[in-house]
Write a protein that holds these residues in place. Structure first.
Motif, PDB file in Angstrom:
ATOM      1  N   LEU A 250       6.107  13.334  -5.386  1.00 30.42           N
ATOM      2  CA  LEU A 250       5.055  12.392  -5.775  1.00 30.42           C
ATOM      3  C   LEU A 250       4.911  11.320  -4.688  1.00 30.42           C
ATOM      4  CD1 LEU A 250       6.004  11.910  -9.549  1.00 30.42           C
ATOM      5  CD2 LEU A 250       4.078  13.249  -8.646  1.00 30.42           C
ATOM      6  N   PRO A 251       4.411  11.701  -3.499  1.00 24.05           N
ATOM      7  CA  PRO A 251       4.319  10.740  -2.389  1.00 24.05           C
ATOM      8  C   PRO A 251       3.392   9.568  -2.683  1.00 24.05           C
ATOM      9  CG  PRO A 251       3.118  12.769  -1.883  1.00 24.05           C
ATOM     10  CD  PRO A 251       3.910  13.036  -3.115  1.00 24.05           C
ATOM     11  N   GLU A 252       2.362   9.779  -3.512  1.00 26.03           N
ATOM     12  CA  GLU A 252       1.433   8.690  -3.807  1.00 26.03           C
ATOM     13  C   GLU A 252       2.138   7.558  -4.551  1.00 26.03           C
ATOM     14  OE1 GLU A 252       1.026  11.811  -4.761  1.00 26.03           O
ATOM     15  OE2 GLU A 252      -0.690  12.607  -3.622  1.00 26.03           O
ATOM     16  N   ILE A 253       2.994   7.922  -5.503  1.00 22.38           N
ATOM     17  CA  ILE A 253       3.703   6.896  -6.274  1.00 22.38           C
ATOM     18  C   ILE A 253       4.730   6.190  -5.396  1.00 22.38           C
ATOM     19  CG2 ILE A 253       5.190   6.469  -8.265  1.00 22.38           C
ATOM     20  CD1 ILE A 253       3.810   8.765  -9.686  1.00 22.38           C
ATOM     21  N   ALA A 254       5.428   6.969  -4.571  1.00 26.37           N
ATOM     22  CA  ALA A 254       6.366   6.363  -3.632  1.00 26.37           C
ATOM     23  C   ALA A 254       5.627   5.395  -2.715  1.00 26.37           C
ATOM     24  CB  ALA A 254       7.072   7.450  -2.825  1.00 26.37           C
ATOM     25  N   GLY A 255       4.439   5.780  -2.287  1.00 22.18           N
ATOM     26  CA  GLY A 255       3.637   4.932  -1.415  1.00 22.18           C
ATOM     27  C   GLY A 255       3.211   3.643  -2.086  1.00 22.18           C
ATOM     28  N   THR A 256       2.888   3.714  -3.360  1.00 23.36           N
ATOM     29  CA  THR A 256       2.513   2.511  -4.107  1.00 23.36           C
ATOM     30  C   THR A 256       3.645   1.495  -4.096  1.00 23.36           C
ATOM     31  OG1 THR A 256       1.008   3.715  -5.574  1.00 23.36           O
ATOM     32  CG2 THR A 256       1.893   1.634  -6.395  1.00 23.36           C
ATOM     33  N   LEU A 257       4.864   1.967  -4.342  1.00 18.50           N
ATOM     34  CA  LEU A 257       6.014   1.066  -4.375  1.00 18.50           C
ATOM     35  C   LEU A 257       6.334   0.500  -2.992  1.00 18.50           C
ATOM     36  CD1 LEU A 257       8.304   3.076  -6.846  1.00 18.50           C
ATOM     37  CD2 LEU A 257       6.942   1.030  -7.328  1.00 18.50           C
TER      38      LEU A 257
ATOM     39  N   ALA B  27      -2.176  -6.208  -8.231  1.00 20.24           N
ATOM     40  CA  ALA B  27      -2.954  -4.969  -8.132  1.00 20.24           C
ATOM     41  C   ALA B  27      -2.034  -3.765  -7.941  1.00 20.24           C
ATOM     42  CB  ALA B  27      -3.954  -5.064  -6.989  1.00 20.24           C
ATOM     43  N   GLN B  28      -1.012  -3.926  -7.100  1.00 19.05           N
ATOM     44  CA  GLN B  28      -0.054  -2.828  -6.889  1.00 19.05           C
ATOM     45  C   GLN B  28       0.760  -2.569  -8.145  1.00 19.05           C
ATOM     46  OE1 GLN B  28      -1.551  -1.596  -3.879  1.00 19.05           O
ATOM     47  NE2 GLN B  28       0.518  -0.764  -3.900  1.00 19.05           N
ATOM     48  N   SER B  29       1.132  -3.630  -8.834  1.00 21.30           N
ATOM     49  CA  SER B  29       1.875  -3.484 -10.085  1.00 21.30           C
ATOM     50  C   SER B  29       1.039  -2.733 -11.120  1.00 21.30           C
ATOM     51  CB  SER B  29       2.264  -4.860 -10.631  1.00 21.30           C
ATOM     52  OG  SER B  29       2.888  -4.745 -11.890  1.00 21.30           O
ATOM     53  N   ASN B  30      -0.229  -3.096 -11.219  1.00 22.31           N
ATOM     54  CA  ASN B  30      -1.126  -2.422 -12.164  1.00 22.31           C
ATOM     55  C   ASN B  30      -1.331  -0.962 -11.781  1.00 22.31           C
ATOM     56  OD1 ASN B  30      -1.418  -4.791 -13.589  1.00 22.31           O
ATOM     57  ND2 ASN B  30      -3.348  -5.367 -12.595  1.00 22.31           N
ATOM     58  N   LEU B  31      -1.425  -0.714 -10.474  1.00 18.91           N
ATOM     59  CA  LEU B  31      -1.586   0.661 -10.008  1.00 18.91           C
ATOM     60  C   LEU B  31      -0.358   1.492 -10.391  1.00 18.91           C
ATOM     61  CD1 LEU B  31      -2.983   2.924  -8.439  1.00 18.91           C
ATOM     62  CD2 LEU B  31      -2.026   1.953  -6.319  1.00 18.91           C
ATOM     63  N   PHE B  32       0.833   0.919 -10.204  1.00 18.60           N
ATOM     64  CA  PHE B  32       2.052   1.647 -10.577  1.00 18.60           C
ATOM     65  C   PHE B  32       2.079   1.946 -12.080  1.00 18.60           C
ATOM     66  CE2 PHE B  32       6.444   1.588 -12.177  1.00 18.60           C
ATOM     67  CZ  PHE B  32       6.894   2.762 -11.579  1.00 18.60           C
ATOM     68  N   GLU B  33       1.615   1.006 -12.879  1.00 20.71           N
ATOM     69  CA  GLU B  33       1.607   1.229 -14.330  1.00 20.71           C
ATOM     70  C   GLU B  33       0.705   2.403 -14.709  1.00 20.71           C
ATOM     71  OE1 GLU B  33       3.520   0.027 -16.813  1.00 20.71           O
ATOM     72  OE2 GLU B  33       4.623  -0.769 -15.086  1.00 20.71           O
TER      73      GLU B  33
ATOM     74  N   GLU C 278       4.199   0.044  -0.539  1.00 19.12           N
ATOM     75  CA  GLU C 278       3.135  -0.911  -0.216  1.00 19.12           C
ATOM     76  C   GLU C 278       3.357  -2.222  -0.966  1.00 19.12           C
ATOM     77  OE1 GLU C 278      -0.274  -2.635   1.383  1.00 19.12           O
ATOM     78  OE2 GLU C 278       0.899  -0.892   2.006  1.00 19.12           O
ATOM     79  N   ALA C 279       3.787  -2.119  -2.223  1.00 18.13           N
ATOM     80  CA  ALA C 279       4.053  -3.328  -3.009  1.00 18.13           C
ATOM     81  C   ALA C 279       5.166  -4.146  -2.364  1.00 18.13           C
ATOM     82  CB  ALA C 279       4.428  -2.946  -4.437  1.00 18.13           C
ATOM     83  N   ARG C 280       6.218  -3.463  -1.903  1.00 16.07           N
ATOM     84  CA  ARG C 280       7.313  -4.198  -1.266  1.00 16.07           C
ATOM     85  C   ARG C 280       6.842  -4.840   0.042  1.00 16.07           C
ATOM     86  NH1 ARG C 280      12.858  -1.277   0.363  1.00 16.07           N
ATOM     87  NH2 ARG C 280      11.384  -0.170   1.730  1.00 16.07           N
ATOM     88  N   ALA C 281       6.039  -4.127   0.801  1.00 18.97           N
ATOM     89  CA  ALA C 281       5.523  -4.684   2.052  1.00 18.97           C
ATOM     90  C   ALA C 281       4.717  -5.949   1.785  1.00 18.97           C
ATOM     91  CB  ALA C 281       4.674  -3.640   2.772  1.00 18.97           C
ATOM     92  N   ILE C 282       3.916  -5.928   0.719  1.00 22.07           N
ATOM     93  CA  ILE C 282       3.123  -7.105   0.352  1.00 22.07           C
ATOM     94  C   ILE C 282       4.050  -8.256  -0.045  1.00 22.07           C
ATOM     95  CG2 ILE C 282       1.548  -8.032  -1.397  1.00 22.07           C
ATOM     96  CD1 ILE C 282       0.232  -5.225  -1.447  1.00 22.07           C
ATOM     97  N   ALA C 283       5.067  -7.943  -0.839  1.00 22.39           N
ATOM     98  CA  ALA C 283       5.996  -8.976  -1.302  1.00 22.39           C
ATOM     99  C   ALA C 283       6.732  -9.618  -0.129  1.00 22.39           C
ATOM    100  CB  ALA C 283       7.000  -8.361  -2.289  1.00 22.39           C
ATOM    101  N   ILE C 284       7.162  -8.791   0.830  1.00 21.42           N
ATOM    102  CA  ILE C 284       7.876  -9.313   1.999  1.00 21.42           C
ATOM    103  C   ILE C 284       6.945 -10.181   2.853  1.00 21.42           C
ATOM    104  CG2 ILE C 284       8.968  -8.659   4.170  1.00 21.42           C
ATOM    105  CD1 ILE C 284      10.128  -6.214   2.697  1.00 21.42           C
ATOM    106  N   ALA C 285       5.717  -9.724   3.056  1.00 19.52           N
ATOM    107  CA  ALA C 285       4.757 -10.462   3.874  1.00 19.52           C
ATOM    108  C   ALA C 285       4.412 -11.807   3.250  1.00 19.52           C
ATOM    109  CB  ALA C 285       3.487  -9.636   4.068  1.00 19.52           C
TER     110      ALA C 285
END
Length: 237
Positions: free
Chosen positions: A170-177, A209-215, A179-186
């Motif tokens: 499930l690369p899309e879900i892994a990618g969502t997480l 938005a990333q959190s909602n996408l993961f949900e 991306e969310a971490r990258a946003i949080a770090i930035a």
């Protein structure tokens, strides 16, 4: 009901776990013969066990005798003899996430894994890859539920996303997480400044938005992990 009928009913109920109405019905069918009524009851039980489990009448009779014709106890015994713990959990729990939580807990108990609040990947290193995948992902989901989505982005996320990508495909879900971490770090320096100035911070629109996408992706993750466990059930307790 006269005294004779009461005595017969008491006699029948002393022999077998049978209700009042059912006992009276069987006695009526047997013309008041207690042994015949007991025979009818035993045949009913045997037929029910055969119908529910598919075992032979001989096997059903033996299991029922062992449990004094207690239907629930007999079915439980037969199931436990025929199915692994994981298979029983899957059969008995319609909610997939709840089933996965119970299977992961069964692994922790069987392997006597020692936790200090949350399990570290190193503590799971001796597990088979498929079992490691389940326990680690359920641990992460549990952590995210206990803490919050943003905090969970720093909880062994590299391990978690690798499992989601490579084991569950499930690369899309892994990618969502990721991306969310990258946003949080930035955004961390800016969030720190807000905290020092105002004494509190709130999750940004981008991270929300990333959190909602993961949900929206979470049900796919749970469903895929569930089938992953089903397909590898021989490796679980």
């Amino acid at each position: 009901m006269d005294e004779i009928d009461k005595h017969k009913l008491e006699n029948l109920r002393q022999q077998l776990p049978i209700g009042l109405r059912h006992g009276l019905s069987l006695l009526e069918k047997a013309g008041g013969n207690v042994e015949a009524a007991a025979g009818y009851f035993r045949q009913e039980c045997i037929a029910l066990i055969v119908q529910k489990t598919g075992v032979s009448e001989l096997e059903a009779s033996a299991h029922l005798l062992e449990h004094n014709f207690d239907i629930a106890a007999t079915l439980k015994h037969i199931d436990e003899a025929r199915f692994t713990l994981t298979e029983l959990i899957i059969r008995r729990n319609k909610d997939k996430e709840e089933a996965l939580e119970k299977i992961a807990a069964a692994v922790v108990e069987k392997e006597q894994l020692i936790r200090e609040y949350w399990l570290h990947p190193d503590a799971l290193s001796r597990l088979q890859p498929e079992v490691f995948c389940l326990v680690m992902l359920m641990e992460w989901l549990g952590f995210a539920g206990w803490e919050d989505f943003e905090t969970a982005l720093y909880f062994h996320l590299d391990v978690v996303t690798d499992l989601i990508h490579r084991q569950l495909l499930l690369p899309e879900i892994a990618g969502t997480l990721k991306e969310a971490r990258a946003i949080a770090i930035a955004q961390a320096p800016q969030q720190k400044a807000f905290l020092e100035k105002d004494g509190f911070v709130s999750q940004t629109a981008e991270l929300t938005a990333q959190s909602n996408l993961f949900e929206t992706q979470r049900p796919v993750l749970i469903n895929t992990l569930y089938h992953f466990v089903e397909n590898n059930r021989s490796k679980f307790p």
